[in-house]
Design an enzyme around this catalytic site. Structure first.
Site, PDB file in Angstrom:
ATOM      1  N   ASP A 101       6.439   3.469  -3.477  1.00 25.21           N
ATOM      2  CA  ASP A 101       7.883   3.223  -3.544  1.00 25.21           C
ATOM      3  C   ASP A 101       8.353   2.299  -2.425  1.00 25.21           C
ATOM      4  O   ASP A 101       7.746   2.238  -1.353  1.00 25.21           O
ATOM      5  CB  ASP A 101       8.617   4.580  -3.465  1.00 25.21           C
ATOM      6  CG  ASP A 101      10.060   4.468  -3.934  1.00 25.21           C
ATOM      7  OD1 ASP A 101      10.400   3.480  -4.612  1.00 25.21           O
ATOM      8  OD2 ASP A 101      10.848   5.378  -3.607  1.00 25.21           O
ATOM      9  N   HIS A 129       7.659  -6.504  -5.595  1.00 22.78           N
ATOM     10  CA  HIS A 129       6.601  -5.996  -6.482  1.00 22.78           C
ATOM     11  C   HIS A 129       5.340  -6.864  -6.340  1.00 22.78           C
ATOM     12  O   HIS A 129       4.229  -6.351  -6.315  1.00 22.78           O
ATOM     13  CB  HIS A 129       7.078  -6.008  -7.940  1.00 22.78           C
ATOM     14  CG  HIS A 129       8.232  -5.099  -8.198  1.00 22.78           C
ATOM     15  ND1 HIS A 129       8.266  -3.804  -7.727  1.00 22.78           N
ATOM     16  CD2 HIS A 129       9.416  -5.284  -8.846  1.00 22.78           C
ATOM     17  CE1 HIS A 129       9.403  -3.234  -8.095  1.00 22.78           C
ATOM     18  NE2 HIS A 129      10.124  -4.114  -8.762  1.00 22.78           N
ATOM     19  N   LEU A 136     -15.351   4.994  -7.563  1.00 27.18           N
ATOM     20  CA  LEU A 136     -13.965   5.485  -7.555  1.00 27.18           C
ATOM     21  C   LEU A 136     -13.341   5.450  -8.953  1.00 27.18           C
ATOM     22  O   LEU A 136     -13.486   4.471  -9.680  1.00 27.18           O
ATOM     23  CB  LEU A 136     -13.138   4.607  -6.607  1.00 27.18           C
ATOM     24  CG  LEU A 136     -11.628   4.824  -6.582  1.00 27.18           C
ATOM     25  CD1 LEU A 136     -11.268   6.122  -5.882  1.00 27.18           C
ATOM     26  CD2 LEU A 136     -10.908   3.658  -5.901  1.00 27.18           C
TER      27      LEU A 136
END
Ligand code: IPE
Ligand code: IPE
Ligand code: MG
Length: 254
Positions: free
Chosen positions: A23, A40, A134
């Protein structure tokens, strides 16, 4: 940032699954007099850095909240810009994901995405499906209430079809109907940018997660910030409803 923060991490007690609410992109950009999309765009750099850092440490699962079902209500220009940035980035990163043995997963209401984006994602999922390092789980058009309603709907259909007996429904059953059925619950949940809320993220799965909040805006979040969160996590006593004494006795026996 102090030197050698990574050395303070106990590699034997890493969280298996870290979930992050990324955020603060919009405010980061606005503070610089820029358009929200600029934030962004820079947030993608943090994603790369944190994915790399998690893989280096040997974290098994990393879930990144990239877009919520509620985010569809943002101004159209931001939604379109952000969506194409996300999908393009995922597509472009496939070779790097493969090089680093990272397997991509996506959770969320993908039917909300334009057809081309769904196709791009599907391709990226397939191209990384053999990787065993991962597990990178992108929460895209995701919300926990959407997920739970969907699970209840599917359970209802399977009861109707005679596949499950309502009497046998337990936590394990519900778990199997969640989008996260293949993943262990997150042990550590990080939210950046100084907001202290969950915003419809993994409400069921976070039941016993340790929560870590930092004022750092997502575009400024780097490996060192991740290390700090992990060190903080490792200093906590996770009691799961028991007493501190019980937990200490169990640790001594182990
Ligand atoms: C996080 O940054 C990214 C998404 C929610 C898609 P925001 O866009 O929410 O940035 P702020 O919170 O408005 O600063
Ligand atoms: C949560 O951030 C969703 C993502 C990070 C993708 P928001 O910025 O949408 O959350 P609120 O609106 O501040 O709760
Ligand atoms: Mg926000």
């Amino acid at each position: 940032m102090p030197e050698g923060l990574i050395d303070k991490i106990d590699r034997e007690h890493l969280p298996r699954h870290i979930a992050i609410i990324m955020d603060g992109n919009g405010r980061w950009a606005e503070e610089k007099g820029q358009d929200r999309l600029y934030g962004h765009f820079h947030g993608v750099e943090s994603v790369r850095n944190i994915v790399e850092g998690s893989a280096e440490l040997g974290i098994e699962y990393l879930t990144l909240y990239a877009f919520s079902t509620e985010n569809w209500d943002r101004p159209q220009q931001e939604v379109e810009g952000l969506m194409s940035l996300l999908v393009e980035t995922i597509r472009k990163e496939v070779p790097t994901l493969n090089k680093n043995h990272i397997r991509l997963h996506v959770i969320g209401d993908l039917n909300m995405l334009p057809a081309f984006a769904q196709a791009e994602l599907q391709e990226a999922l397939e191209l990384t499906s053999q990787n065993t390092g991962l597990n990178l789980i992108m929460a895209l058009s995701y919300s926990s209430r959407w997920e739970l309603v969907n699970a209840v709907k599917n359970i209802g259909q399977d009861i109707k079809a005679g596949k499950i007996d309502p009497e046998t429904i337990c936590q394990e059953t519900l778990q199997q109907y969640l989008t996260t059925s293949k993943f262990p619950d997150p042990e550590l949940m990080i939210r950046t940018s100084g907001e202290y809320r969950i915003s419809n993220f993994l409400l069921y799965q976070l039941a016993y997660a340790e929560l870590y909040f930092t004022n750092t805006r997502w575009p400024d979040f780097r490996k060192e910030n991740l290390y700090e969160a992990i060190i903080d996590f490792q200093g906590r006593e996770r009691r799961f409803g028991k007493t501190g004494q019980q937990i200490q006795e169990e640790t001594q026996l182990a």
